[in-house]
Design a protein around this motif. Sequence first.
Motif, PDB file in Angstrom:
ATOM      1  N   TYR A 107       0.815  -1.225   0.000  1.00  0.00           N
ATOM      2  CA  TYR A 107       0.000   0.000   0.000  1.00  0.00           C
ATOM      3  C   TYR A 107       0.854   1.282   0.000  1.00  0.00           C
ATOM      4  CZ  TYR A 107      -3.755   3.198   1.593  1.00  0.00           C
ATOM      5  OH  TYR A 107      -4.651   4.231   1.709  1.00  0.00           O
ATOM      6  N   GLN A 166       1.356   4.279  -2.871  1.00  0.00           N
ATOM      7  CA  GLN A 166       1.185   5.696  -2.551  1.00  0.00           C
ATOM      8  C   GLN A 166       2.426   6.495  -2.971  1.00  0.00           C
ATOM      9  OE1 GLN A 166      -0.433   6.410   1.325  1.00  0.00           O
ATOM     10  NE2 GLN A 166      -0.182   8.607   1.210  1.00  0.00           N
ATOM     11  N   ASP A 204       2.232   7.054  -6.583  1.00  0.00           N
ATOM     12  CA  ASP A 204       1.262   8.131  -6.875  1.00  0.00           C
ATOM     13  C   ASP A 204       1.933   9.500  -6.817  1.00  0.00           C
ATOM     14  OD1 ASP A 204      -0.778   6.198  -6.736  1.00  0.00           O
ATOM     15  OD2 ASP A 204      -1.314   6.711  -4.660  1.00  0.00           O
ATOM     16  N   GLN A 220      -0.814   9.651   7.950  1.00  0.00           N
ATOM     17  CA  GLN A 220      -0.192   9.364   6.660  1.00  0.00           C
ATOM     18  C   GLN A 220       1.207   9.957   6.526  1.00  0.00           C
ATOM     19  OE1 GLN A 220      -1.851   7.745   3.739  1.00  0.00           O
ATOM     20  NE2 GLN A 220      -2.976   6.938   5.491  1.00  0.00           N
TER      21      GLN A 220
HETATM   22  N1  TRP Z   1      -3.477   6.626   1.732  1.00  0.00           N
HETATM   23  C1  TRP Z   1      -4.256   7.853   1.648  1.00  0.00           C
HETATM   24  C2  TRP Z   1      -5.365   7.788   2.704  1.00  0.00           C
HETATM   25  O1  TRP Z   1      -5.742   6.733   3.127  1.00  0.00           O
HETATM   26  C3  TRP Z   1      -4.849   8.030   0.286  1.00  0.00           C
HETATM   27  C4  TRP Z   1      -3.783   8.197  -0.749  1.00  0.00           C
HETATM   28  C5  TRP Z   1      -3.436   7.325  -1.723  1.00  0.00           C
HETATM   29  C6  TRP Z   1      -2.916   9.313  -0.884  1.00  0.00           C
HETATM   30  N2  TRP Z   1      -2.426   7.804  -2.492  1.00  0.00           N
HETATM   31  C7  TRP Z   1      -2.076   9.031  -1.992  1.00  0.00           C
HETATM   32  C8  TRP Z   1      -2.764  10.520  -0.192  1.00  0.00           C
HETATM   33  C9  TRP Z   1      -1.078   9.917  -2.393  1.00  0.00           C
HETATM   34  C10 TRP Z   1      -1.758  11.401  -0.578  1.00  0.00           C
HETATM   35  C11 TRP Z   1      -0.930  11.094  -1.682  1.00  0.00           C
HETATM   36  O2  TRP Z   1      -5.879   8.825   3.082  1.00  0.00           O
END
Ligand code: TRP
Length: 403
Positions: A134, A138, A141, A156
């Motif tokens: 996970y 992220q 991303d 986070q």
């Molecule tokens: N993991 C974040 C949450 O649960 C959601 C998320 C996924 C995120 N990818 C990201 C947040 C990239 C910031 C940047 O809130």
Amino acid sequence: MNSSNSQHVLSGMRPTGKLHLGHLHGVLNNWIKLQHEYSCYFFVADWHALTTEYDNTGVIAQSVWEMIVDWLAVGINPGEATLFIQSKIPEHAELHLLMSMSTPLSWLERIPTYKDQQQKLQNKDLSTYGFLGYPLLQSADILVYKAGLVPVGEDQVAHVEFTRELARRFNHIYGRETNFEDKARDAIRKMGKKNAKLYKELRKSYQEKGDGEALNTAQALVETQQNISLGDKKRLLGYLEGESKTILPEPEALLTKTGKMPGLDGQKMSKSYQNTISLRESPASIEKKIRTMQTDPARIRRTDPGNPEKCPVWQFHKIYSTTEQKTWVKENCSSAGIGCVECKQPIIESILAELAPIRERALNFIEEPESVRAIINEGCEKARDTARETLEEVRQVMGLVYR
Ligand code: TRP
Ligand code: SF4
């Protein structure tokens, strides 16, 4: 987005159900503010939802469009921010895969959310490869857009920190080139006498004294250079911190500081506690939920004095009421001057007033699904262009371009 990305904001939200007041006060109001100040990328993290909902994917499909409508209804403006859906940009997955090769398992295992969430969601089998990865997803991303700032809540921050470590490791492994130092020195010379001198001074302050301000100033200096090639810019950025080019810049967490939105029972508002008011809740239902909300348990009869500090309704006053209203509550609760029904009335009115325009705008968007789709298509295209550029560069430095 391009290599000068320190002012680019990126954040995602998992589509796992209806959005409620907790999302509005905890996340969305902050996004609305940020969209005026930065170039923002906001996306629906549907693949992240899949890590916990892999056996219940229906909820994701349904929540994706609901969530986008909610974003638009609260005032996220597609003219200012780029809105898209994660799974429409396959480059996130490709970068995740490529980085997975060099990501130490131990780094993933020690991230606090891994064990915490497994503990918390015991009804789900989360001893999966996807769930362990996970935070890596992220990171992909974030890095695929080379985002500089990532607005996240407290829970986070560790994920952004992990992203920074991965970026550093990636640059260290793949940003090496022969004669790096000579090339970096040549690049410094190309900045011209004055800037070269400034660059060297700033680099020295950072390297010898750990002066973070100097690092920021030096990075800004490099990014504003007009006559320097992209490759030299990466060398100059990399040379500030080490001996390799910066291919994937390290992002910073932008901690969202808003106080936690309380739920109807005084705990944090959250779907899992069933204490929420959703953004599109009907006025009748809102009224009923507030009217039946718990108050100070010691205040049984109207004539019993109460203590706001022990009452969830007071938490709502803290968010919604003016100073005068709050004084009115405090004085009249402890003296039994008002009843709880009376005390709740301004809260009901504030929430109804807050949500009425949101509900109305949401209805308008629901009636025009084509316009919502067009907004997302456009956002996806824009995001994908940036993500493609990054992957071309990543494949190249990893030696995966076969011609
Ligand atoms: N993991 C974040 C949450 O649960 C959601 C998320 C996924 C995120 N990818 C990201 C947040 C990239 C910031 C940047 O809130
Ligand atoms: Fe709570 Fe208001 Fe009742 Fe006091 S008067 S117990 S603050 S609802």
